[in-house]
Motif scaffolding. Structure first.
Motif, PDB file in Angstrom:
ATOM      1  N   GLY A 248       0.899  -1.174   0.000  1.00  0.00           N
ATOM      2  CA  GLY A 248       0.000   0.000   0.000  1.00  0.00           C
ATOM      3  C   GLY A 248       0.921   1.204   0.000  1.00  0.00           C
ATOM      4  N   PRO A 249       1.367   1.635   1.193  1.00  0.00           N
ATOM      5  CA  PRO A 249       2.362   2.712   1.215  1.00  0.00           C
ATOM      6  C   PRO A 249       3.623   2.362   0.419  1.00  0.00           C
ATOM      7  N   TRP A 250       4.059   1.111   0.458  1.00  0.00           N
ATOM      8  CA  TRP A 250       5.250   0.711  -0.316  1.00  0.00           C
ATOM      9  C   TRP A 250       4.833   0.060  -1.626  1.00  0.00           C
ATOM     10  N   HIS A 251       5.557   0.371  -2.692  1.00  0.00           N
ATOM     11  CA  HIS A 251       5.464  -0.405  -3.935  1.00  0.00           C
ATOM     12  C   HIS A 251       6.547  -1.477  -3.850  1.00  0.00           C
ATOM     13  N   PRO A 252       6.271  -2.710  -4.325  1.00  0.00           N
ATOM     14  CA  PRO A 252       7.259  -3.776  -4.130  1.00  0.00           C
ATOM     15  C   PRO A 252       8.600  -3.515  -4.828  1.00  0.00           C
ATOM     16  N   VAL A 253       8.570  -2.792  -5.967  1.00  0.00           N
ATOM     17  CA  VAL A 253       9.849  -2.552  -6.652  1.00  0.00           C
ATOM     18  C   VAL A 253      10.692  -1.536  -5.873  1.00  0.00           C
TER      19      VAL A 253
ATOM     20  N   ALA B  86      14.475  -5.168 -15.052  1.00  0.00           N
ATOM     21  CA  ALA B  86      15.727  -5.801 -14.615  1.00  0.00           C
ATOM     22  C   ALA B  86      16.316  -4.988 -13.467  1.00  0.00           C
ATOM     23  N   LEU B  87      16.178  -5.493 -12.260  1.00  0.00           N
ATOM     24  CA  LEU B  87      16.750  -4.797 -11.088  1.00  0.00           C
ATOM     25  C   LEU B  87      18.254  -5.060 -11.033  1.00  0.00           C
ATOM     26  N   LYS B  88      19.024  -4.000 -10.926  1.00  0.00           N
ATOM     27  CA  LYS B  88      20.477  -4.136 -10.764  1.00  0.00           C
ATOM     28  C   LYS B  88      20.963  -3.099  -9.769  1.00  0.00           C
ATOM     29  N   PRO B  89      21.759  -3.424  -8.797  1.00  0.00           N
ATOM     30  CA  PRO B  89      22.204  -4.788  -8.537  1.00  0.00           C
ATOM     31  C   PRO B  89      21.120  -5.609  -7.843  1.00  0.00           C
ATOM     32  N   LYS B  90      21.226  -6.927  -7.981  1.00  0.00           N
ATOM     33  CA  LYS B  90      20.402  -7.829  -7.171  1.00  0.00           C
ATOM     34  C   LYS B  90      20.935  -7.766  -5.739  1.00  0.00           C
ATOM     35  N   PRO B  91      20.134  -8.202  -4.738  1.00  0.00           N
ATOM     36  CA  PRO B  91      20.701  -8.323  -3.388  1.00  0.00           C
ATOM     37  C   PRO B  91      21.804  -9.382  -3.399  1.00  0.00           C
ATOM     38  N   LEU B  92      22.711  -9.302  -2.435  1.00  0.00           N
ATOM     39  CA  LEU B  92      23.735 -10.338  -2.319  1.00  0.00           C
ATOM     40  C   LEU B  92      23.078 -11.660  -1.936  1.00  0.00           C
ATOM     41  N   SER B  93      23.791 -12.717  -2.167  1.00  0.00           N
ATOM     42  CA  SER B  93      23.319 -14.039  -1.763  1.00  0.00           C
ATOM     43  C   SER B  93      23.882 -14.353  -0.360  1.00  0.00           C
TER      44      SER B  93
ATOM     45  N   VAL C   8      11.692 -10.037  -8.876  1.00  0.00           N
ATOM     46  CA  VAL C   8      12.646  -8.961  -9.176  1.00  0.00           C
ATOM     47  C   VAL C   8      14.033  -9.297  -8.613  1.00  0.00           C
ATOM     48  N   TRP C   9      14.056  -9.938  -7.445  1.00  0.00           N
ATOM     49  CA  TRP C   9      15.348 -10.318  -6.844  1.00  0.00           C
ATOM     50  C   TRP C   9      15.952 -11.527  -7.546  1.00  0.00           C
ATOM     51  N   GLY C  10      15.084 -12.438  -8.017  1.00  0.00           N
ATOM     52  CA  GLY C  10      15.605 -13.730  -8.473  1.00  0.00           C
ATOM     53  C   GLY C  10      15.801 -13.852  -9.970  1.00  0.00           C
TER      54      GLY C  10
ATOM     55  N   ILE D 189      16.085  -2.672  -0.421  1.00  0.00           N
ATOM     56  CA  ILE D 189      16.651  -3.815   0.308  1.00  0.00           C
ATOM     57  C   ILE D 189      17.874  -4.370  -0.432  1.00  0.00           C
ATOM     58  N   ALA D 190      17.857  -4.333  -1.773  1.00  0.00           N
ATOM     59  CA  ALA D 190      19.030  -4.800  -2.527  1.00  0.00           C
ATOM     60  C   ALA D 190      20.243  -3.953  -2.146  1.00  0.00           C
ATOM     61  N   THR D 191      20.061  -2.659  -2.075  1.00  0.00           N
ATOM     62  CA  THR D 191      21.190  -1.795  -1.719  1.00  0.00           C
ATOM     63  C   THR D 191      21.637  -2.058  -0.279  1.00  0.00           C
ATOM     64  N   ILE D 192      20.702  -2.172   0.637  1.00  0.00           N
ATOM     65  CA  ILE D 192      21.094  -2.410   2.037  1.00  0.00           C
ATOM     66  C   ILE D 192      21.780  -3.774   2.169  1.00  0.00           C
ATOM     67  N   SER D 193      21.358  -4.739   1.372  1.00  0.00           N
ATOM     68  CA  SER D 193      22.027  -6.049   1.389  1.00  0.00           C
ATOM     69  C   SER D 193      23.503  -5.889   1.043  1.00  0.00           C
ATOM     70  N   HIS D 194      23.815  -5.044   0.046  1.00  0.00           N
ATOM     71  CA  HIS D 194      25.225  -4.792  -0.315  1.00  0.00           C
ATOM     72  C   HIS D 194      25.957  -4.040   0.786  1.00  0.00           C
ATOM     73  N   LEU D 195      25.254  -3.126   1.445  1.00  0.00           N
ATOM     74  CA  LEU D 195      25.917  -2.305   2.473  1.00  0.00           C
ATOM     75  C   LEU D 195      26.195  -3.092   3.754  1.00  0.00           C
ATOM     76  N   THR D 196      25.473  -4.219   3.931  1.00  0.00           N
ATOM     77  CA  THR D 196      25.519  -4.881   5.244  1.00  0.00           C
ATOM     78  C   THR D 196      25.774  -6.393   5.155  1.00  0.00           C
ATOM     79  N   ALA D 197      26.323  -6.848   4.040  1.00  0.00           N
ATOM     80  CA  ALA D 197      26.658  -8.279   3.881  1.00  0.00           C
ATOM     81  C   ALA D 197      25.444  -9.173   4.146  1.00  0.00           C
ATOM     82  N   SER D 198      24.335  -8.879   3.475  1.00  0.00           N
ATOM     83  CA  SER D 198      23.132  -9.753   3.494  1.00  0.00           C
ATOM     84  C   SER D 198      22.460  -9.877   4.853  1.00  0.00           C
ATOM     85  N   ARG D 199      22.543  -8.857   5.714  1.00  0.00           N
ATOM     86  CA  ARG D 199      21.933  -9.013   7.049  1.00  0.00           C
ATOM     87  C   ARG D 199      20.549  -8.357   7.147  1.00  0.00           C
ATOM     88  N   ILE D 200      20.009  -7.897   6.011  1.00  0.00           N
ATOM     89  CA  ILE D 200      18.683  -7.254   6.030  1.00  0.00           C
ATOM     90  C   ILE D 200      17.613  -8.233   5.526  1.00  0.00           C
ATOM     91  N   HIS D 201      16.442  -8.198   6.178  1.00  0.00           N
ATOM     92  CA  HIS D 201      15.318  -9.064   5.796  1.00  0.00           C
ATOM     93  C   HIS D 201      14.048  -8.215   5.895  1.00  0.00           C
TER      94      HIS D 201
END
Ligand SMILES: Cc1cc2nc3c(=O)[nH]c(=O)nc-3n(C[C@H](O)[C@H](O)[C@H](O)COP(=O)(O)O)c2cc1C
Length: 368
Positions: A96-101, A177-184, A158-160, A107-119
């Motif tokens: 609603g307030p958030w669009h999934p993209v 095409a989302l780039k970058p993807k979140p880290l694995s 979008v992530w996968g 979250i993809a960016t925060i995943s890069h900033l924090t070594a995959s510790r965001i969920h």
């Protein structure tokens, strides 16, 4: 209905991030906690050293019942990740307030900033006044879950996938095409809610199902239903349950803290909260789910956390946690009255006992 096989992995611990003011009980009792960032950074560090693997932020757009200030969940989660080394932080999100993209990209960016510790924790909404205040349409109960499931489909797509096209009732994407993807490994997708629609969504789409506090029998029924449906869908989902922990040297001391919280409950605020949560489980076709049968006492802790009964000595609490694990629970989400000192105490006195009991159980099982 398949039996709830006790998970073999050590049970995990998460805490509610107090990023919303007023603490986690609707009571005028002293709560030595704060919603500010300095308190919360220190709390996150204490928690990761105490053996907590996850922290869960809350999302609220407006005040309800005491929660006059509410820090935003994604940015606050990032601040906690930046202050810690190994803690995982789960950011609560409202479709609603958030669009999934937009969320996928944040979250993809925060995943890069924090070594995959965001969920993420996808919450489908219960607070109609909040949606009204910000001009978001308020959907019927089950429509909210249909939108949440599409939201999760889009996140995963979008992530996968290299490039993703989607034609849903709520969201449409064209070769995006989302780039970058979140880290694995990819961020894990949690969800909150316990109505039939919530359980069905968990059994199809989510990695984790979070539910309000309950009795052990109540949890067994929820978990049995989800596991049976998930097995039919060839999906696997883990279970996290809420509890308000009061660990003290004696049971009497712990019980008297709970009694004092209830004696100082703020009746008009609890009544207001009661009225608003009628838009949750009670607004579902089955009239089941979060807060559908909550009493006044249950509602004093926002998510029915007294019901889980993690109130007593460290040993009593550790034994009850093992019973939750035996019922199929993978993670216990905890709220506290005085967060910093009580998380430190919990880490020093309760978690080691849980690990000892788990080791003893594993030794007995392998000897048998
Ligand atoms: C652990 C947990 C955390 C939740 N966090 C939030 C939150 O931060 N913001 C929010 O609006 N709702 C939150 N919710 C509410 C749910 O997502 C959901 O909207 C509500 O419980 C209705 O559930 P129902 O499906 O049983 O009707 C949370 C629920 C649980 C169990």
């Amino acid at each position: 209905m398949p039996s709830a096989n006790p998970p073999l992995e050590p049970i995990k611990f998460a805490y509610w991030v107090p990023n919303v003011s007023g603490g986690l009980v609707i009571s005028s009792i002293e709560q030595r906690t704060s919603w500010d960032i300095d308190y919360n950074r220190r709390l996150a560090q204490i928690a990761e050293n105490a053996g907590f693997e996850f922290a869960l932020t809350q999302i609220r757009f407006t005040a309800g019942y005491g929660a006059d200030n509410q820090h935003e969940s994604v940015s606050f989660s990032h601040a906690l990740l930046a202050a810690t080394q190994k803690l995982n932080v789960i950011a609560a999100i409202l479709p609603g307030p958030w669009h999934p993209v937009l969320l996928a990209k944040q979250i993809a960016t925060i995943s890069h900033l924090t070594a995959s510790r965001i969920h993420v924790n996808i919450v489908s909404g219960w607070f109609r006044g909040e949606f009204h205040a910000i001009g978001e349409p308020w959907l019927d109960h089950d429509e909210r879950y249909r939108r949440s499931e599409e939201f999760i489909d889009v996140l995963r797509g979008v992530w996968g996938e290299e490039s993703f096209t989607y034609r849903g009732d709520f969201y449409r994407l064209h070769d995006y095409a989302l780039k970058p993807k979140p880290l694995s490994p990819l961020p894990q997708i949690f969800q909150g809610g316990s109505s039939r629609a919530a359980r069905d969504m968990a059994a199809r789409a989510s990695d984790w199902y979070f539910t309000n506090g309950n009795t052990i029998e109540g949890f067994r029924a929820e978990i049995g239903d989800i596991r049976a449906k998930a097995a039919a869908n060839n999906h696997s989902v883990k279970i996290g349950v809420n509890a308000f922990a009061i660990a003290r040297e004696t049971e009497q001391e712990a019980r008297s803290v709970r009694d004092a919280i209830l004696e100082k409950a703020i009746p008009e605020a609890v009544a207001g909260f009661h009225d608003e949560v009628q838009n949750a489980g009670n607004a579902s076709p089955e009239r089941e789910g979060n807060w559908a049968t909550s009493s006044f006492e249950d509602l004093v802790q926002y998510n029915d956390g007294f019901k889980t009964n993690l109130i007593g000595t460290p040993l009593q609490i550790a034994e009850r946690i093992l019973a939750l694990k035996a019922a199929g629970v993978d993670l216990v989400l905890l709220g506290f009255l005085h967060f910093q000192e009580e998380i430190e105490y919990f880490g020093a006195h309760v978690i080691p006992l849980v690990r000892e009991l788990e080791a003893r159980q594993a030794a007995t099982a392998s000897a048998a």
